[in-house]
Scaffold this motif. Sequence first.
Motif, PDB file in Angstrom:
ATOM      1  N   LYS A   1       0.825  -1.211   0.000  1.00 19.22           N
ATOM      2  CA  LYS A   1       0.000   0.000   0.000  1.00 19.22           C
ATOM      3  C   LYS A   1       0.858   1.259   0.000  1.00 19.22           C
ATOM      4  CE  LYS A   1      -4.402  -1.608   1.791  1.00 19.22           C
ATOM      5  NZ  LYS A   1      -5.436  -1.537   2.814  1.00 19.22           N
ATOM      6  N   SER A   2       1.949   1.222   0.764  1.00 21.24           N
ATOM      7  CA  SER A   2       2.730   2.453   0.840  1.00 21.24           C
ATOM      8  C   SER A   2       3.521   2.664  -0.454  1.00 21.24           C
ATOM      9  CB  SER A   2       3.639   2.445   2.068  1.00 21.24           C
ATOM     10  OG  SER A   2       4.848   1.796   1.799  1.00 21.24           O
TER      11      SER A   2
ATOM     12  N   GLU B   1       1.108   4.269  -2.781  1.00 20.09           N
ATOM     13  CA  GLU B   1       0.892   5.657  -2.406  1.00 20.09           C
ATOM     14  C   GLU B   1       2.060   6.547  -2.858  1.00 20.09           C
ATOM     15  OE1 GLU B   1       0.398   7.502   1.889  1.00 20.09           O
ATOM     16  OE2 GLU B   1      -0.925   5.784   1.568  1.00 20.09           O
TER      17      GLU B   1
ATOM     18  N   SER C   1       2.291   6.855  -6.691  1.00 18.03           N
ATOM     19  CA  SER C   1       1.243   7.747  -7.202  1.00 18.03           C
ATOM     20  C   SER C   1       1.614   9.200  -6.948  1.00 18.03           C
ATOM     21  CB  SER C   1      -0.094   7.462  -6.519  1.00 18.03           C
ATOM     22  OG  SER C   1      -0.405   6.105  -6.596  1.00 18.03           O
ATOM     23  N   GLU C   2       2.162   9.447  -5.765  1.00 17.18           N
ATOM     24  CA  GLU C   2       2.526  10.805  -5.395  1.00 17.18           C
ATOM     25  C   GLU C   2       3.580  11.360  -6.366  1.00 17.18           C
ATOM     26  OE1 GLU C   2       1.402  12.839  -3.266  1.00 17.18           O
ATOM     27  OE2 GLU C   2       2.982  14.305  -2.847  1.00 17.18           O
TER      28      GLU C   2
END
Length: 970
Positions: free
Chosen positions: A824-825, A828, A831-832
Amino acid sequence: MVTLSSNLDFDFQKVEEKWQRRWSESRIFEADPEEARPKFYVTVAYPYPNMPQHIGHARTYTLADVYARYKRMQGYNTLLPMAFHYTGTPILAQSKRIQSNDKELIEQFKSVGVSEDVIKTFDSPLNIARYFHNDLKLGMIEMGYSIDWRREFTTIDPAYSKFIEWQFYKLKSKDYITKGTHPIGWCPSCRNPVGQHDTKGDAEPEVGEFVAIKFIMDGYYLPAATLRPETIFGVTNIWINPRSDYVEVEVGREKLILSKPAAKKFSEQQSGVTTIRELKGSSLVGKYAVNPVTGERIPLLPADFVDPENATGVVMSVPAHAPYDLLAIMDLQKHPERLKEYGLDIGVISSLKPIPVVRSPGLPEIPTLDLVQRLGLRDQLDPKAEEATKELYQREFHNGEMRAETGKYAGMPVSKAKEEIKNDLISSSKALKFYDIINGPIYCRCGSKVTVNLMSDQWFINYGDPRWKSTVKDHLSKMSLLPEELREEFENVVDWLKEKACARRAGLGTPLPWDKDWIIESLSDSTIYMAFYTIAKTLNEAKIDPSLLTPEVFDYIFLGQGDPSSLGVTRDLLEKMRKEFLYFYPLDSRHSGRDLVPNHLTFFIFNHVAIFPPQLWPRQIVVNGSVLMEGKKMSKSLGNIIPLRKAIRMYGADTLRVSILSASELLQDADFSDSLARTTKVKLQEFYKFSLRYCNTPPLSGEEFDSLDKWLLSRTQRIIEQTTYSMENLRVREAIHSSFFILQQDIMWYLRRKGSQANDERTRSVVRYSLETIIKLMAPFSPHICEELWEKFGHKGFISVEKWPEVQPSLIDERSELSEELIKSIIEDTSEIIKVTGIAPSKIYYYTSPKWKWEIYLTLLELLESGVDPKSLLREAMKNPAIRSKGGIATKFINAVSTSIVTMPKDQRKKVLSVGILDESDILSKNLQFLSEYFKSPVELVSGEAPHYDPKRKADQAMPMRPAIYIEGS
RNA sequence: GCGGGGGUCGCCAAGUCAGGUCAAAGGCGCAAGGCUCAGGACCUUGUGGCGUAGGCCUUCGAGGGUUCAAAUCCCUCCCCCCGCACCA
């Protein structure tokens, strides 16, 4: 016309009726004593049946039902009974209004769906009560409340009256009943007390207590009414309204002069008042009276601000402390010709000097002089004079003290002197109490103006008794309160509670057994009725003649006193009732709205403490806030009240239950709205539809699980733990949030991660397991839909009595939780980067941490865990030879990770430590395809130990749980 | 006055008890895109500021303080809501 397609998915009404019928037929909510099983006894404040119930009522009842259902699933033999509170006056008032064909009330009834034919029968109060009793009960059944209806009663049932008589005999025998007088709003034409529901516009009459100081004048007394008796030392004159009518009255051997309206009020408050003669105010002006305290001779002067309707119509003038008085004197000084009308010498007025009696810090000698100048007050009719009076009063009351000239009161704070002077004046009969409505004028529904009547021979329950109070406080400290924040409020209520008038002249209810002219009022006959439910079943079933229910019978049932063989009721029945009472008592949880904290809930503790032995005193109180409608308070005038039964037909009972309870936590007001209900309805239907896809999947069996399976199974355990904790504290919003919303999100994530394996049998079984967990956790909230699903999943019994899920420690898997957090990280962060740089990725590279970083990382965590100060983390770490040998590269790394390590929550830190080094390369390599699909780009994993491709030197940035990322764009 | 509760990013509202994954959940609103003949509904994304690398800066009524670290703990102040009864 658009039909809601959702109707095809789940027919709330049909399913709800089905399960309500089955529950009733199977009697699963009927609780009888079972010695071997632990019990749980929940009650909720019974309703007053004078209106249909609305969504606001539903909150308290639903909460109690949810709690009862939760405890039942935990294995407790749970009892939730219900009764109806007929006691009181509003129903009586309503029926009177129907008798007089009150259009407004008729419209109100119509607007909530009462038919005209039924309204016609409402001229009898009992018909109103019975009609709404039935309506309320049906609503409760339609909401799916798990009530044991065999114990139902109303508070005017003869058996209940006998029980209340017993309660009052008990209180009396303990000297908790006292007798006295007290002032009350009163209609002189109806000859009845007037409450809020009896007045035009539903205004609550407020009674103010004035001290009427008797100034002496030629054998008469002039009672000057004041709220500030301490200023008696500063009186310079008396004000009379020359244009008003006054009368001379005789009470006992005293003759009083007061305004005509005041005389009428006075005669309501005092017996034996006879009118001698009438006189004009103007005939009094110019005379002199004597101050009964100082003996000073002072003139009677004319003033326009004196309102004959207000108090006695005789006002003492204290120009030093009352702006009105000073202004009136200034008026006269400006218009000396007015004095001549009354044959007064001009010298009289010019010699009037304000006499200060109170000294306050920060205020000048004569505070009114300053005030009048500062506010620019012109005359006694200036509207700002009112405000000035109030301000000065407040300041002097709280900060002022009596000046030296006030004799024995000198130096005393005003707040204290006021009380003392009042008491001294009254006991030396230099003054009398005079009551008046201070928020008037208020009119009775009959049209007359409400006055004050001094009820004599009034009966009180003396909640002020210090011994009683201290026992109550003691027990309160041992009680559980939900939410706990209310404890202070309860403690304060216990402190300031004093005598409570416990009987009225009118209304439905039980007459006071020793004084049948009085009817026990509603808050006093509803304090220990939870005990009555435990025997009501037997009373109802055995049809025991109420006349046999003597105090001795109750003494035996509830207190075990006396000989059960010598009473009118058979020994068998008596023992059965006693046993049942002792089984269910003490009450485990009492539920109510927060408006009942300062009265009912506190009286409830008081009365239990007074009557029952300590081991039977209540254990817990649960209080909830109210319900708003589209953000606004529900009110008749706004017309935003939806009758509950109508709402059930619109949205379904489960929808309402979940909407109301998920809208807010216990104490807050819950904002109900159409959109909330619609959304909730859709969510429930979607859950139902989704679950059905798994109802034929075989249940979980003990085979092999992959990391993702383990993840969802582990998450499910966490949710069980969280939800159970929330339920214990009745944080219902939180419970619904975790069990329903979070776990569903987890299931969806799991399926997405499973990709092409989403329909494998093992995957489906894992989903089924989590879904069944949701069904169990949600069963207290949405019991109908959960029963239906439970059946569809192939279970035979009721979910309502199914076992509440328990955490299975063997299914908690920290490693798979961490590995999922890693994925998940990464998503994240990636995507950032894409968002910020605007790169359309043509290839994404991930660099994992080399082993030595993990080793340092874990060492740092261990250091923190062992209590090392974050400030000295680097220094401590460097003591480790393995780390020191790495040199500057280690220092750099530690500086980079220290923030994330220090700010890591304790639980997470423990988890990471217990899992140890995570094989990031292995985890990532298994998920490259998923990541590639997610970002629609090729993804390559590069080992952090020896990166073979690292054009932008990103690999160095890799940290444990946080691989470095390099994105190539096209 | 006495007592209780509360002030969070446009609105509503979590988070505060047990300080750390908090620029801060969720919903509404708004914006863009998708779906659609179109609208509604629905889905995706965005919604303090700055930034072409996962970052930085400024925010949780105001002002101080404690701490490596404060929306969260302590102090002072300001503002809002509710109850004070004989009535359910």
